[in-house]
Design a protein around this motif. Structure first.
Motif, mmCIF file in Angstrom:
data_model
loop_
_atom_site.group_PDB
_atom_site.id
_atom_site.type_symbol
_atom_site.label_atom_id
_atom_site.label_comp_id
_atom_site.label_asym_id
_atom_site.label_seq_id
_atom_site.Cartn_x
_atom_site.Cartn_y
_atom_site.Cartn_z
ATOM 1 N N LYS A 745 1.246 -1.115 0.325
ATOM 2 C CA LYS A 745 -0.051 -0.324 -0.130
ATOM 3 C C LYS A 745 1.003 0.922 -0.174
ATOM 4 O O LYS A 745 0.779 1.994 -0.446
ATOM 5 N N LYS A 747 3.963 1.795 -1.179
ATOM 6 C CA LYS A 747 4.567 1.437 -1.923
ATOM 7 C C LYS A 747 3.815 2.773 -3.162
ATOM 8 O O LYS A 747 3.977 2.954 -4.124
ATOM 9 N N LYS A 748 2.331 1.955 -3.522
ATOM 10 C CA LYS A 748 1.803 2.435 -4.183
ATOM 11 C C LYS A 748 1.212 4.298 -3.760
ATOM 12 O O LYS A 748 1.160 4.862 -5.403
ATOM 13 N N GLN A 749 1.493 4.678 -2.391
ATOM 14 C CA GLN A 749 1.547 6.180 -2.285
ATOM 15 C C GLN A 749 2.283 7.098 -2.547
ATOM 16 O O GLN A 749 2.400 7.671 -3.408
ATOM 17 N N GLU A 751 4.445 5.840 -5.841
ATOM 18 C CA GLU A 751 4.324 5.976 -6.958
ATOM 19 C C GLU A 751 3.551 7.596 -7.295
ATOM 20 O O GLU A 751 4.148 7.548 -7.787
ATOM 21 N N GLN A 752 2.425 7.286 -6.116
ATOM 22 C CA GLN A 752 0.918 8.261 -6.664
ATOM 23 C C GLN A 752 2.510 10.000 -6.550
ATOM 24 O O GLN A 752 1.738 10.750 -7.309
ATOM 25 N N LEU A 753 2.799 9.562 -4.936
ATOM 26 C CA LEU A 753 3.311 10.856 -4.999
ATOM 27 C C LEU A 753 4.359 10.918 -5.942
ATOM 28 O O LEU A 753 4.860 12.716 -6.555
ATOM 29 N N LYS A 755 4.573 10.052 -9.204
ATOM 30 C CA LYS A 755 3.843 10.636 -10.067
ATOM 31 C C LYS A 755 3.544 12.440 -10.447
ATOM 32 O O LYS A 755 3.407 12.823 -10.727
ATOM 33 N N GLU A 756 2.755 12.325 -9.133
ATOM 34 C CA GLU A 756 2.354 13.521 -8.486
ATOM 35 C C GLU A 756 3.541 15.100 -9.050
ATOM 36 O O GLU A 756 3.917 15.954 -9.445
ATOM 37 N N LYS A 757 4.864 14.406 -8.387
ATOM 38 C CA LYS A 757 5.720 15.355 -8.584
ATOM 39 C C LYS A 757 6.597 16.053 -9.611
ATOM 40 O O LYS A 757 7.043 16.417 -10.000
ATOM 41 N N ASP A 759 4.384 15.225 -12.544
ATOM 42 C CA ASP A 759 4.226 16.461 -13.364
ATOM 43 C C ASP A 759 3.909 17.771 -13.043
ATOM 44 O O ASP A 759 4.175 18.471 -13.536
ATOM 45 N N SER A 788 13.075 8.434 -11.384
ATOM 46 C CA SER A 788 12.160 9.088 -12.317
ATOM 47 C C SER A 788 12.888 10.148 -12.994
ATOM 48 O O SER A 788 11.858 10.532 -13.306
#
Length: 877
Positions: A745, A747-749, A751-753, A755-757, A759, A788
């Motif tokens: 869980k 790791k998913k968080q 990865e999302q952070l 991705k947002e960073k 972007d 990244s």
């Protein structure tokens, strides 16, 4: 006369002269540390010439598989370029151990050649030793007088020490020899030039076929000669050359020894082998050389594998790999073979030679699989080498590549010198051969320095003693030292080899390491650090000699080490039986290592052994341990009787007429090693690992006894530490599963952070583009991981046409760089991301690569990032 006829008539002839006909010894030597391979017919009889053993007959004859690719006798680089040198060849030979001498040897050789094989006498020349006053060895008048009764004196040639004085090595038995040469040229050629002038001058149709060596001296360490106590005869006749002479050919490769293999190569490749006498072009000659290399080398490699030597990166295995790679490379370069094909020749070889050498027939599938896998692997390596060579070319200014770089290709990828030269020539380039040769010489010097050994003569204290091994029944015994010698090597320093009148120490052999222990007298203790066997002598290695070498000693084996070794050795037998029972009777031992710490067992099997099968093997072995099976030992029983009882014999091993057979229940093997008296002593058996060694060969490593106890204790300790780390949960498995869920869980968080960073950074960086010569250029350092940063560079590059993006970051203290270039810039302006990364990577002490439109690299010097960012703009200005 077929080659099979030639071989049979030789053996039948010497059988009629009272010789015992013995089989060929394996091509791979396992009990002679002075030789990697059997390189002559006499190698298997060395102990008899040295007086360390008694032959089963004073007259012996055979045909011996030989391999000459290393050490003093090395014909590898000649193979293919002429028509009479080979890596593997057969040596027909007859021996007398203190029985007949020059008169019989010479007369029988002449009788066989001229009366049985019917070679015209006018086609033969012979040589005798001219003498060497410096060593006080006279002209061989006896041989001359015998020969002049058989042949015109103008056909007898005087030979110097190089040609007519044969030596086993730098030290050991030696003596004058008498060679027989055959002239197979046409009558017209003979009329123009005398064959006598061509003897020993590398003429392809005036060749030596038989050498009669008269062993009567011993070469000492100081170079001097002393008379041997008995005179011996050692002869060797080149089977392939003899076939050439008897079949009326002018090349060994035109005989039926090689023609079936050549025809198969022609069928596979579409290239034709042209008779040497009618070759009309350089291309035809290159094709001929390539085909000769391939058909010669496949014989050497196939028989070595059949005798148990797999290709590898060290020792004898490296030599076999090198021979095979030479064959692959000739096919690749000159026959346009880009797929494995040499393995397809094994079936032809097995049909051709399987009747006389059954090992090649029995091991045909294994040999085929191993060669095919080696071919596939090296063809991939050649492809890698070609890419690296392209890179070297791209980085070279001018038309000459560095010789050191060319040597790096050779050393790292096995990329041959002449292949590098050929590829560079096609590009209008060359490499510095002097630099290449200097690098090669440096490597040889390092290798030679590391392996230099000086060995003194034996100092004999008790002459004529025949050492006996008592280690099956005793672990200590009263002994006397019978001989000693000093050995000094770069690798091990000064060591002393000690021979005893009897010994409980087991010498290294059959995969089992040698015993260690002590020699104890009333006044001192000498540590024995290893035990090996050489020429039928058991050598005990020590770092010092006793002060009184004539004293009586008690030889004591280290019982702790011996006990662990015996448990591991007996376990290999039980495991061999279990593997054959569970996986199938195709399983055969292909190598082993038995030491005090663990056992290693190599075996034939064509797929990974599953976890369930490994569990079954463990269960089977432990069941045999629990059954408390008693050791049943048969010593000195006839080999056929042992085989009739069901004992397994291993290909590649040399067995005598009498053997030792070991039984534990259904496990029955021929073995000379040390074993437990009862399987219960092993306590427990545990497999540690299983994996591939080569195509069709798997390896299991396992432990027994105290090593298993330590293994389980370590497992318990690790488990306790895990429990403590997790705050001693009641249900450990449930706790670990929960931890894994939480981790997934998180790791998913993350990865999302990220991705947002990315972007967010992408939107910020887009504003920082600057236009340079119509190119949207960006060079920045960011605070991200390497992966990244790579994603960000690609994302930012996609936001603008004609983009050139160069990003850098630091992860774990190490710099990394990435370059993204729009495809239109690559096509229209010739920009290349790989070139950018290679050049700017130098500033961070790094390297890298990739595609022209995207490349990455990493380095060691973070301080260089700023300079790299500043210089990136130079590529678009």
């Amino acid at each position: 006369m077929t080659s099979q006829d030639v071989r049979k008539q030789f053996l039948d002839f010497f059988a009629s002269k009272g010789h015992l006909i013995v089989p060929s010894a394996p091509i791979v030597l396992k009990d002679d540390p002075t030789l990697m391979f059997n390189n002559s017919g006499m190698a298997q009889f060395k102990e008899y010439f040295l007086g360390n053993g008694t032959p089963k007959s004073n007259r012996i004859a055979d045909t011996q598989k030989c391999l000459r690719v290393s050490g003093k006798h090395n014909d590898l680089e000649d193979v293919g370029f002429d028509t009479y040198h080979h890596t593997m060849f057969e040596m027909l030979g007859n021996w007398s151990f203190g029985d007949y001498f020059k008169k019989e040897a010479i007369n029988w050789a002449w009788e066989l050649l001229t009366e049985v094989y019917k070679i015209p006498k006018e086609n033969l020349y012979v040589s005798v030793f001219e003498g060497n006053p410096d060593e006080n060895v006279p002209f061989d008048q006896e041989a001359w007088d015998i020969w002049k009764e058989l042949i015109d004196e103008d056909r007898i040639i005087l030979g110097n020490k190089k040609d007519n004085f044969w030596e086993m090595g730098d030290q050991g038995p030696c003596g004058p020899c008498s060679e027989i040469h055959v002239d197979i040229r046409s009558a017209e050629e003979k009329a123009l030039v005398s064959g006598k002038s061509l003897v020993n001058n590398d003429h392809p149709q005036v060749v030596e076929i038989w050498n009669n060596v008269f062993m009567e001296f011993n070469r000492k360490a100081d170079g001097s000669l002393e008379k041997l106590p008995a005179k011996h005869v050692d002869t060797g006749m080149g089977f392939e050359r003899l076939c050439m002479a008897l079949q009326g050919k002018t090349s060994n490769y035109d005989t039926d020894v090689f023609t079936p293999l050549i025809e198969k190569v022609e069928q596979i490749t579409g290239f034709k082998y042209v008779d040497n006498a009618v070759t009309s072009s350089a291309d035809e000659e290159k094709t001929n050389i390539a085909i000769r290399v391939i058909v010669d080398h496949v014989r050497a490699v196939a028989f070595a594998i059949a005798d148990g030597q797999l290709p590898s990166n060290t020792g004898a295995g490296y030599v076999i790999r090198r021979i095979l790679r030479r064959a692959i490379r000739y096919g690749f370069t000159f026959l346009d073979t880009k797929e494995p094909f040499i393995n397809k020749l094994v079936a032809v070889l097995a049909d051709q030679m399987g009747e006389f050498f059954p090992e090649i027939k029995a091991q045909q599938q294994l040999v085929t699989n191993v060669i095919r896998e080696e071919e596939s692997s090296f063809l991939r390596t050649l492809d890698q080498g070609l890419q690296l060579l392209d890179k070297v070319v791209a980085e070279t200014s001018g038309n000459e590549v560095s010789g050191a770089k060319a040597f790096e290709l050779y050393d790292t990828f096995g990329f041959p010198k002449d292949l590098t030269a050929l590829i560079l020539k096609e590009k209008g380039m060359s490499f510095n051969e002097a630099e290449f040769d200097a690098s090669m010489q440096e490597q040889k010097n390092r290798s030679r320095a590391a392996s230099e050994v000086s060995t003194e003569d034996w100092s004999v204290l008790i002459p004529g003693n025949v050492e006996t091994f008592v280690g099956y029944d005793q672990i200590e015994n009263e002994v006397k030292i019978t001989r000693i010698r000093k050995v000094d090597s770069k690798k091990d320093g000064v060591l002393y080899q000690i021979v005893l009148d009897n010994t409980p120490f087991y010498p290294e052999g059959g995969g089992q390491v040698g015993d260690k222990g002590t020699l104890v007298s009333a006044n001192e203790t000498i540590d024995i650090i290893d035990t090996k066997k050489e020429n039928n002598l058991i050598l005990h290695f020590a770092k010092q000699l006793p002060e009184n070498i004539k004293a009586g000693f008690v030889a004591k084996v280290n019982t702790d080490l011996r006990s662990s070794i015996s448990k591991n050795h007996s376990a290999t037998h039980l495991m061999h039986l279990a593997l054959r029972s569970i996986l199938g009777t195709h399983v055969e031992q292909k190598g082993s290592l038995v030491n005090p710490n663990y056992l290693r067992f190599d075996f034939s099997h064509f797929s990974k052994v599953s976890d369930e099968e490994l569990r079954q093997v463990e269960t089977s072995v432990n069941a045999q341990i629990s059954a408390q099976l008693r050791l049943v030992e048969h010593r000195n029983i006839p080999i056929q009787e042992a085989l009739d009882k069901g004992a397994m014999a291993l290909f590649g091993e040399k067995y005598g007429d009498s053997v030792r057979m070991i039984e534990f229940g259904e496990s029955k093997e021929l073995c000379g090693g040390i074993h437990v008296k009862n399987t219960a002593e092993i306590w427990h058996f545990k497999i540690i690992s299983e994996g591939a060694v080569a195509a069709g060969i798997r390896r299991i490593e396992a432990i027994t006894g105290d090593a298993v106890k330590n293994f389980y204790q370590n497992q318990e300790n690790t488990l306790a530490e895990i429990k403590e780390t997790l705050k001693n949960p009641q249900d450990l498995l449930k706790s670990v599963a929960s931890l894994q869920d939480d981790n997934a869980k998180l790791k998913k968080q993350i990865e999302q952070l990220l991705k947002e960073k990315i972007d967010g950074l992408k939107n910020v960086l887009v504003a920082d583009f600057q236009e340079v010569n119509g190119i949207n250029f960006l060079a920045k350092q960011v605070d991200l991981s390497m992966s990244s940063t790579k994603d960000l560079a690609q994302a930012v590059g996609a936001t603008k046409p004609n983009s050139f993006v160069f990003l850098a970051s630091i992860e774990d203290g190490l710099p990394n760089i990435h370059c993204s270039i729009a495809k239109e810039l690559v096509v229209e302006k010739g920009l290349n991301a790989g070139t950018v990364i290679r050049e700017l990577g130098k500033l961070i002490d790094g390297n890298g690569g990739g595609q022209p439109f995207f490349a990455s690299g990493k380095g060691k010097n973070p301080a260089g990032i700023q300079q790299a960012l500043e210089q990136a703009i130079a590529f678009v200005q």
